[in-house]
Design a protein around this motif. Structure first.
Motif, PDB file in Angstrom:
ATOM      1  N   PRO A 201      17.652 -59.107 -47.169  1.00  0.00           N
ATOM      2  CA  PRO A 201      18.494 -59.619 -48.247  1.00  0.00           C
ATOM      3  C   PRO A 201      19.862 -60.086 -47.764  1.00  0.00           C
ATOM      4  N   PHE A 202      20.318 -59.622 -46.606  1.00  0.00           N
ATOM      5  CA  PHE A 202      21.638 -60.005 -46.100  1.00  0.00           C
ATOM      6  C   PHE A 202      21.467 -60.749 -44.788  1.00  0.00           C
ATOM      7  N   THR A 203      21.873 -62.037 -44.765  1.00  0.00           N
ATOM      8  CA  THR A 203      21.753 -62.846 -43.545  1.00  0.00           C
ATOM      9  C   THR A 203      23.020 -63.626 -43.223  1.00  0.00           C
ATOM     10  N   THR A 204      23.957 -63.757 -44.164  1.00  0.00           N
ATOM     11  CA  THR A 204      25.167 -64.552 -43.931  1.00  0.00           C
ATOM     12  C   THR A 204      26.405 -63.767 -44.340  1.00  0.00           C
ATOM     13  N   TYR A 205      27.521 -64.083 -43.686  1.00  0.00           N
ATOM     14  CA  TYR A 205      28.807 -63.459 -44.023  1.00  0.00           C
ATOM     15  C   TYR A 205      29.895 -64.522 -43.919  1.00  0.00           C
ATOM     16  N   GLU A 206      30.610 -64.734 -45.021  1.00  0.00           N
ATOM     17  CA  GLU A 206      31.663 -65.753 -45.090  1.00  0.00           C
ATOM     18  C   GLU A 206      31.154 -67.105 -44.584  1.00  0.00           C
ATOM     19  N   GLU A 207      29.979 -67.479 -45.087  1.00  0.00           N
ATOM     20  CA  GLU A 207      29.329 -68.758 -44.791  1.00  0.00           C
ATOM     21  C   GLU A 207      28.920 -68.906 -43.328  1.00  0.00           C
ATOM     22  N   VAL A 208      28.898 -67.790 -42.597  1.00  0.00           N
ATOM     23  CA  VAL A 208      28.419 -67.801 -41.214  1.00  0.00           C
ATOM     24  C   VAL A 208      27.045 -67.146 -41.179  1.00  0.00           C
ATOM     25  N   ASN A 209      26.088 -67.823 -40.562  1.00  0.00           N
ATOM     26  CA  ASN A 209      24.769 -67.216 -40.405  1.00  0.00           C
ATOM     27  C   ASN A 209      24.836 -66.154 -39.311  1.00  0.00           C
ATOM     28  N   VAL A 210      24.617 -64.910 -39.708  1.00  0.00           N
ATOM     29  CA  VAL A 210      24.578 -63.831 -38.721  1.00  0.00           C
ATOM     30  C   VAL A 210      23.147 -63.393 -38.444  1.00  0.00           C
ATOM     31  N   GLY A 211      22.212 -63.918 -39.213  1.00  0.00           N
ATOM     32  CA  GLY A 211      20.795 -63.661 -38.980  1.00  0.00           C
ATOM     33  C   GLY A 211      20.236 -62.494 -39.758  1.00  0.00           C
ATOM     34  N   GLY A 212      21.042 -61.420 -39.865  1.00  0.00           N
ATOM     35  CA  GLY A 212      20.508 -60.220 -40.487  1.00  0.00           C
ATOM     36  C   GLY A 212      19.477 -59.567 -39.589  1.00  0.00           C
ATOM     37  N   LEU A 213      18.892 -58.503 -40.092  1.00  0.00           N
ATOM     38  CA  LEU A 213      17.904 -57.764 -39.307  1.00  0.00           C
ATOM     39  C   LEU A 213      16.875 -57.148 -40.229  1.00  0.00           C
ATOM     40  N   SER A 214      15.614 -57.265 -39.879  1.00  0.00           N
ATOM     41  CA  SER A 214      14.551 -56.555 -40.602  1.00  0.00           C
ATOM     42  C   SER A 214      13.460 -56.194 -39.606  1.00  0.00           C
ATOM     43  N   ARG A 215      12.855 -55.023 -39.809  1.00  0.00           N
ATOM     44  CA  ARG A 215      11.772 -54.548 -38.951  1.00  0.00           C
ATOM     45  C   ARG A 215      10.680 -53.971 -39.839  1.00  0.00           C
ATOM     46  N   ALA A 216       9.461 -54.374 -39.597  1.00  0.00           N
ATOM     47  CA  ALA A 216       8.306 -53.774 -40.260  1.00  0.00           C
ATOM     48  C   ALA A 216       7.686 -52.783 -39.293  1.00  0.00           C
ATOM     49  N   THR A 217       7.665 -51.505 -39.666  1.00  0.00           N
ATOM     50  CA  THR A 217       7.194 -50.475 -38.743  1.00  0.00           C
ATOM     51  C   THR A 217       5.761 -50.037 -39.021  1.00  0.00           C
ATOM     52  N   GLY A 218       5.160 -50.488 -40.125  1.00  0.00           N
ATOM     53  CA  GLY A 218       3.773 -50.134 -40.396  1.00  0.00           C
ATOM     54  C   GLY A 218       3.288 -50.731 -41.700  1.00  0.00           C
TER      55      GLY A 218
END
Length: 608
Positions: A201-218
């Motif tokens: 749900p979170f990928t940008t900060y102050e109009e900068v793409n930071v990518g965010g992070l998500s991991r599916a573990t199972g």
């Protein structure tokens, strides 16, 4: 499979090698199963072509397994006599002025082909042996369910920007910036279909793409994926991104582009952390046809808007009933000054239940898995005789007042051996790894274990193996080590014995099959300053030598599949090369005194 994404939030936000010697469990009253490593081929354990190591992470009842390989083969392609199958591990330099080179590669395998590893591309990535183009996307695969849904995480393919030439350019000045849109993003993939990336749900900060992070573990049988995802940046991460943005705006001709600056700060530093870090929460994603519905799992308490501390939660395991386990930051006993990262589980209706310790000697805890009967497994950490140790625990979530129980480990008595469970099946069998050395001043080696809850028996998996699974061949009425002969860059031949030891159990299936990692003996090769193998005129690598001028061997982790076998006996043969001799207790050890170190009274606290 093209999947659409929708998000919903809870109504209240109040959730990859070690080694030698062993111990025989004295709990021999129960006949433990005998295991055979079924993916041995010519007394070897394979990895993906172009990689050094491999790890089996998950599987299903259909004979399918998934995992990850890493360690690229150097650019020089030479023959290893088909005996070692590995080259020197290439040094991957993380720099925004060098091409980004992947070093993690997802694979799948199945029983039909005797578990031959197949590279499983996620984002148009190429096999690890590819040199044109070189793979630039890391991928990790953690699990596969009976419906064939494979899950894990992957990084984006690299992008480039030109570097403006300097006024007085040097011959070696870099000309290109290299960066990615994201470093880790969860995915779900079915068969050979295109993987669907699960955006946090979170990928940008102050109009900068930071990518965010998500991991599916199972993923469970109901196609519910679980894992973790970013919901915000940490306060330090925000400062770093603001500085990147400001520098690019103030000096557009000389400063790094903001995307490049963010990338540089997302590379791990020497201690494994990153400057651009995230506030992480536990998530579940439910696959329904072509749609993935995301739900943030409940956090144990409300966080004030002006609270800049880092709060984390992870989902690490689940059963088929929809109960998810993991860990979350939590207030111990409601004390807002006593925040711990403790084991937790979430009910199917998204109610969080945290495991709270009223003994502050317990530093933290984590839950790794839960079966359909409600048996939860995890570990806690505390000091034992002055050393920080981890202890495997099991808990019945169906009890009115669930309490943690620590099984006795390899000595069938309380010890200071650290133990780490990973997976539990419906029969109550647990696998993981446990320390096997009692030396307190040196790093301790670990072996895979099998714990059977019904009989409370704890075994070193290596003591349950057939002789062939240890690298032995029959020699009349006895056994001997399989010998491997290789040739080095000077044409000198070297013979060494095959030694196989299982060091990690990552998943145990319903039939008792264990998926994990084993060490297998390989020669150690000389590397140059760039980390590439040095080869002779004959195209063979040079061996590292010990003080006596003899080639050095090393132990390489490889994926293993262990199946219980009938009408077979566990190997009792030992020799000088055996890494797992029978254990003999040395006198009257006072391990029982550890139980008197403090009142370990655990209870679980419900939190709406």
């Amino acid at each position: 499979m093209q999947l659409q994404m929708t998000f919903s939030k809870p109504s209240s936000l109040s959730r990859l090698a070690l080694a030698v010697a062993g111990i025989v469990s004295s709990a021999a009253v129960h006949a433990a199963p005998v295991y055979e490593i079924v993916n041995i081929k010519d007394f070897d354990l394979e990895t993906l072509t172009g990689t050094r190591t491999s790890y089996a992470m998950g599987g299903n009842a259909n004979g399918e397994i998934v995992g990850t390989a890493n360690g690229r083969r150097p650019e020089i392609d030479f023959d290893f006599d088909n005996n070692t199958g590995v080259g020197g591990e290439e040094v991957i330099v993380l720099s925004v002025t060098n091409p980004i080179v992947a070093n993690l590669f997802a694979f799948n395998a199945n029983e039909t082909t005797n578990y031959t590893l197949n590279f499983d591309p996620i984002l148009n990535d190429t096999p690890p042996s590819s040199t044109d183009p070189v793979n630039d996307s890391n991928s990790v695969m953690f699990g596969i369910n009976g419906n064939g849904l494979k899950v894990g995480y992957a990084s984006a393919n690299q992008k480039t920007l030109p570097i403006p030439p300097a006024e007085n350019p040097g011959e070696d000045d870099p000309t290109t910036w290299y960066f990615r849109d994201f470093e880790e993003r969860a995915f779900v993939k079915v068969g050979d279909n295109t993987a669907t990336m699960i955006e946090p749900p979170f990928t940008t900060y102050e109009e900068v793409n930071v990518g965010g992070l998500s991991r599916a573990t199972g993923v469970n049988v109901m196609n519910t994926i679980y894992g973790t995802a970013s919901v915000d940046l940490t306060s330090n991460g925000k400062t770093v991104v603001q500085n990147c943005k400001q520098a690019a705006e103030d000096n557009p001709d000389t400063a790094e582009p903001v995307d490049v600056c963010v990338q540089r700060n997302q590379f791990p530093n020497s201690n494994g952390s990153t400057n651009v870090a995230y506030q992480m929460r536990a998530f579940k994603w439910e696959v329904q046809g072509d749609t993935v519905n995301a739900t943030q799992l409940t956090f144990p308490f409300e966080i004030a808007d002006d609270d800049n501390r880092v709060f984390l939660a992870q989902a690490l395991g689940a059963n088929d009933n929809g109960t998810i386990v993991g860990r979350s930051h939590n207030y111990r006993d409601g004390d807002t000054n006593n925040i711990r990262y403790d084991a937790a589980w979430w009910t199917p209706n998204n109610e969080i239940k945290t495991i709270t310790f009223n003994n502050n000697d317990i530093f933290d805890s984590v839950a790794y898995d839960i079966n359909n009967a409600g048996l939860l497994i995890g570990r806690s950490t505390r000091y034992i005789q002055g050393y920080l140790r981890a202890k495997f625990f099991i808990l019945d979530t169906n009890e009115a007042d669930p309490r943690i129980k620590e099984p006795l480990d390899l000595a069938n008595a309380p010890t200071d051996l650290s133990s780490f469970p990973r997976s539990i099946n419906e029969a109550g069998q647990v696998t993981g790894n446990v320390e096997i050395d009692f030396d307190k001043e040196k790093p301790r080696r670990r072996h895979a274990f099998l714990y059977e809850h019904a009989t409370e028996t704890f075994n070193n998996v290596n003591n349950l193996l057939t002789c062939e699974s240890k690298g032995l061949v029959r020699n009349g009425d006895s056994w001997t080590r399989h010998q491997v002969t290789v040739q080095d860059g000077d044409g000198v031949e070297f013979t060494y014995p095959t030694i196989i030891e299982v060091v990690e159990g990552n998943e145990i299936l319903e039939d008792g099959t264990i998926l994990g990692t084993a060490f297998i003996t390989k020669p150690n090769y000389k590397l140059d300053e760039e980390g590439k193998v040095i080869v002779g005129d004959n195209g063979k690598p040079f061996f590292n030598l010990n003080g006596n001028g003899e080639p050095v061997v090393t132990q390489i982790p490889r994926a293993v599949v262990l199946k219980p076998v009938t009408n077979a006996e566990a190997c009792t043969f030992t020799d000088e090369a055996d890494p797992n001799p029978p254990y003999k207790r040395k006198g009257a050890a006072a391990w029982w005194l550890l139980a008197l170190a403090g009142p370990l009274l655990w209870f679980r606290r419900r939190k709406a």
